[in-house]
Design a protein around this motif. Structure first.
Motif, PDB file in Angstrom:
ATOM      1  N   THR A   1      27.187   1.138-109.710  1.00 28.09           N
ATOM      2  CA  THR A   1      27.589   2.408-110.314  1.00 28.09           C
ATOM      3  C   THR A   1      26.372   3.209-110.740  1.00 28.09           C
ATOM      4  OG1 THR A   1      29.681   1.451-111.057  1.00 28.09           O
ATOM      5  CG2 THR A   1      28.944   3.446-112.170  1.00 28.09           C
ATOM      6  N   ALA A   2      25.406   2.550-111.366  1.00 31.66           N
ATOM      7  CA  ALA A   2      24.197   3.232-111.811  1.00 31.66           C
ATOM      8  C   ALA A   2      23.396   3.781-110.628  1.00 31.66           C
ATOM      9  CB  ALA A   2      23.324   2.284-112.635  1.00 31.66           C
ATOM     10  N   ILE A   3      23.289   3.004-109.564  1.00 33.27           N
ATOM     11  CA  ILE A   3      22.557   3.441-108.374  1.00 33.27           C
ATOM     12  C   ILE A   3      23.260   4.633-107.742  1.00 33.27           C
ATOM     13  CG2 ILE A   3      21.918   2.803-106.009  1.00 33.27           C
ATOM     14  CD1 ILE A   3      21.400  -0.059-107.147  1.00 33.27           C
ATOM     15  N   ASN A   4      24.572   4.531-107.600  1.00 34.24           N
ATOM     16  CA  ASN A   4      25.333   5.628-107.009  1.00 34.24           C
ATOM     17  C   ASN A   4      25.187   6.909-107.835  1.00 34.24           C
ATOM     18  OD1 ASN A   4      27.157   6.608-104.925  1.00 34.24           O
ATOM     19  ND2 ASN A   4      28.652   6.765-106.572  1.00 34.24           N
ATOM     20  N   LEU A   5      25.262   6.771-109.145  1.00 36.96           N
ATOM     21  CA  LEU A   5      25.112   7.923-110.030  1.00 36.96           C
ATOM     22  C   LEU A   5      23.740   8.562-109.847  1.00 36.96           C
ATOM     23  CD1 LEU A   5      26.351   9.663-112.249  1.00 36.96           C
ATOM     24  CD2 LEU A   5      25.478   8.022-113.913  1.00 36.96           C
TER      25      LEU A   5
ATOM     26  N   THR B   1      20.358  13.050-108.166  1.00 31.73           N
ATOM     27  CA  THR B   1      19.105  13.525-107.579  1.00 31.73           C
ATOM     28  C   THR B   1      19.296  14.262-106.257  1.00 31.73           C
ATOM     29  OG1 THR B   1      18.790  11.433-106.402  1.00 31.73           O
ATOM     30  CG2 THR B   1      17.789  11.627-108.609  1.00 31.73           C
ATOM     31  N   GLY B   2      20.518  14.219-105.730  1.00 28.00           N
ATOM     32  CA  GLY B   2      20.770  14.847-104.439  1.00 28.00           C
ATOM     33  C   GLY B   2      20.409  13.959-103.263  1.00 28.00           C
ATOM     34  N   GLU B   3      19.933  12.756-103.548  1.00 27.86           N
ATOM     35  CA  GLU B   3      19.526  11.839-102.478  1.00 27.86           C
ATOM     36  C   GLU B   3      20.710  11.372-101.643  1.00 27.86           C
ATOM     37  OE1 GLU B   3      16.695   9.833-100.173  1.00 27.86           O
ATOM     38  OE2 GLU B   3      16.468  11.406-101.674  1.00 27.86           O
ATOM     39  N   LYS B   4      21.877  11.249-102.257  1.00 32.86           N
ATOM     40  CA  LYS B   4      23.051  10.788-101.510  1.00 32.86           C
ATOM     41  C   LYS B   4      23.385  11.766-100.392  1.00 32.86           C
ATOM     42  CE  LYS B   4      27.648   8.839-102.071  1.00 32.86           C
ATOM     43  NZ  LYS B   4      28.619   8.329-103.039  1.00 32.86           N
ATOM     44  N   GLU B   5      23.336  13.062-100.668  1.00 37.78           N
ATOM     45  CA  GLU B   5      23.611  14.067 -99.637  1.00 37.78           C
ATOM     46  C   GLU B   5      22.562  14.025 -98.538  1.00 37.78           C
ATOM     47  OE1 GLU B   5      26.218  15.989 -98.850  1.00 37.78           O
ATOM     48  OE2 GLU B   5      27.188  14.872-100.462  1.00 37.78           O
ATOM     49  N   LYS B   6      21.301  13.816 -98.929  1.00 40.65           N
ATOM     50  CA  LYS B   6      20.227  13.710 -97.932  1.00 40.65           C
ATOM     51  C   LYS B   6      20.450  12.506 -97.019  1.00 40.65           C
ATOM     52  CE  LYS B   6      16.755  15.738-100.956  1.00 40.65           C
ATOM     53  NZ  LYS B   6      15.573  15.458-101.784  1.00 40.65           N
TER      54      LYS B   6
ATOM     55  N   LEU C   1      22.200  10.175 -91.866  1.00 36.76           N
ATOM     56  CA  LEU C   1      23.118   9.317 -91.130  1.00 36.76           C
ATOM     57  C   LEU C   1      23.853  10.117 -90.052  1.00 36.76           C
ATOM     58  CD1 LEU C   1      24.541   6.624 -90.655  1.00 36.76           C
ATOM     59  CD2 LEU C   1      26.135   7.242 -92.491  1.00 36.76           C
ATOM     60  N   ARG C   2      24.374  11.284 -90.422  1.00 35.71           N
ATOM     61  CA  ARG C   2      25.060  12.134 -89.434  1.00 35.71           C
ATOM     62  C   ARG C   2      24.145  12.435 -88.248  1.00 35.71           C
ATOM     63  NH1 ARG C   2      26.105  15.311 -93.726  1.00 35.71           N
ATOM     64  NH2 ARG C   2      28.079  14.921 -94.699  1.00 35.71           N
ATOM     65  N   THR C   3      22.931  12.833 -88.548  1.00 35.30           N
ATOM     66  CA  THR C   3      21.971  13.185 -87.502  1.00 35.30           C
ATOM     67  C   THR C   3      21.676  11.995 -86.595  1.00 35.30           C
ATOM     68  OG1 THR C   3      20.947  14.850 -88.924  1.00 35.30           O
ATOM     69  CG2 THR C   3      19.629  14.045 -87.082  1.00 35.30           C
ATOM     70  N   ARG C   4      21.400  10.848 -87.184  1.00 33.15           N
ATOM     71  CA  ARG C   4      21.069   9.659 -86.389  1.00 33.15           C
ATOM     72  C   ARG C   4      22.244   9.205 -85.528  1.00 33.15           C
ATOM     73  NH1 ARG C   4      16.765  11.271 -87.457  1.00 33.15           N
ATOM     74  NH2 ARG C   4      15.109  10.162 -88.544  1.00 33.15           N
ATOM     75  N   LEU C   5      23.456   9.294 -86.076  1.00 33.64           N
ATOM     76  CA  LEU C   5      24.631   8.871 -85.319  1.00 33.64           C
ATOM     77  C   LEU C   5      24.899   9.799 -84.136  1.00 33.64           C
ATOM     78  CD1 LEU C   5      27.046   7.698 -88.156  1.00 33.64           C
ATOM     79  CD2 LEU C   5      25.676   6.289 -86.602  1.00 33.64           C
ATOM     80  N   ILE C   6      24.635  11.066 -84.319  1.00 29.10           N
ATOM     81  CA  ILE C   6      24.775  12.005 -83.198  1.00 29.10           C
ATOM     82  C   ILE C   6      23.697  11.724 -82.153  1.00 29.10           C
ATOM     83  CG2 ILE C   6      24.558  14.437 -82.517  1.00 29.10           C
ATOM     84  CD1 ILE C   6      25.870  15.106 -85.280  1.00 29.10           C
ATOM     85  N   GLU C   7      22.463  11.536 -82.610  1.00 24.90           N
ATOM     86  CA  GLU C   7      21.338  11.292 -81.698  1.00 24.90           C
ATOM     87  C   GLU C   7      21.539  10.057 -80.826  1.00 24.90           C
ATOM     88  OE1 GLU C   7      17.748  13.162 -84.467  1.00 24.90           O
ATOM     89  OE2 GLU C   7      17.972  10.993 -84.330  1.00 24.90           O
ATOM     90  N   CYS C   8      22.108   9.020 -81.383  1.00 25.22           N
ATOM     91  CA  CYS C   8      22.255   7.759 -80.642  1.00 25.22           C
ATOM     92  C   CYS C   8      23.535   7.706 -79.807  1.00 25.22           C
ATOM     93  CB  CYS C   8      22.178   6.559 -81.576  1.00 25.22           C
ATOM     94  SG  CYS C   8      23.643   6.325 -82.592  1.00 25.22           S
ATOM     95  N   GLY C   9      24.351   8.748 -79.883  1.00 19.33           N
ATOM     96  CA  GLY C   9      25.565   8.778 -79.079  1.00 19.33           C
ATOM     97  C   GLY C   9      26.761   8.109 -79.723  1.00 19.33           C
ATOM     98  N   TRP C  10      26.619   7.676 -80.960  1.00 17.18           N
ATOM     99  CA  TRP C  10      27.701   6.986 -81.665  1.00 17.18           C
ATOM    100  C   TRP C  10      28.940   7.868 -81.762  1.00 17.18           C
ATOM    101  CZ3 TRP C  10      30.263   8.186 -86.226  1.00 17.18           C
ATOM    102  CH2 TRP C  10      30.997   7.160 -86.831  1.00 17.18           C
TER     103      TRP C  10
END
Length: 97
Positions: free
Chosen positions: A10-14, A19-24, A29-38
């Motif tokens: 919970t603390a890590i997620n918070l 910090t906005g790191e979760k969105e980054k 992840l979205r970018t990498r999954l598109i790049e690899c054809g997933w």
């Protein structure tokens, strides 16, 4: 999972959210999954399920149930490792956790 692990998650997620790191990380992840054809592989899997069962017989919930395990299994190890490393680096930079 014990109470201490749950509190730590919970603390890590918070901290990731604050910090906005979760969105980054999600965008990476979205970018990498598109790049690899997933994404294309999952799209093909969905089409196959619809073809097998018939459009009128498939619900979104059905697709999610069938595709989710396949989707998780298809994420390349390199993508998982990159995200894990980014999370570890982020955590190492945080002094309040």
């Amino acid at each position: 999972m014990n109470d201490r692990e749950a509190e730590m998650r919970t603390a890590i997620n918070l901290k990731l959210v604050e910090t906005g790191e979760k969105e980054k990380l999600k965008e990476l992840l979205r970018t990498r999954l598109i790049e690899c054809g997933w994404r294309d592989q999952l799209k093909a899997q969905c089409k196959e399920v619809v073809r097998e069962q018939g459009l009128e017989n498939v619900t979104v919930d059905d697709l999610v149930t069938v595709i989710t395990p396949k989707g998780r299994a298809l994420v390349p190890d390199s993508v998982k490792k990159e995200l894990l490393q980014r999370i570890k680096t982020f955590l190492a930079q945080q002094t309040s956790l």
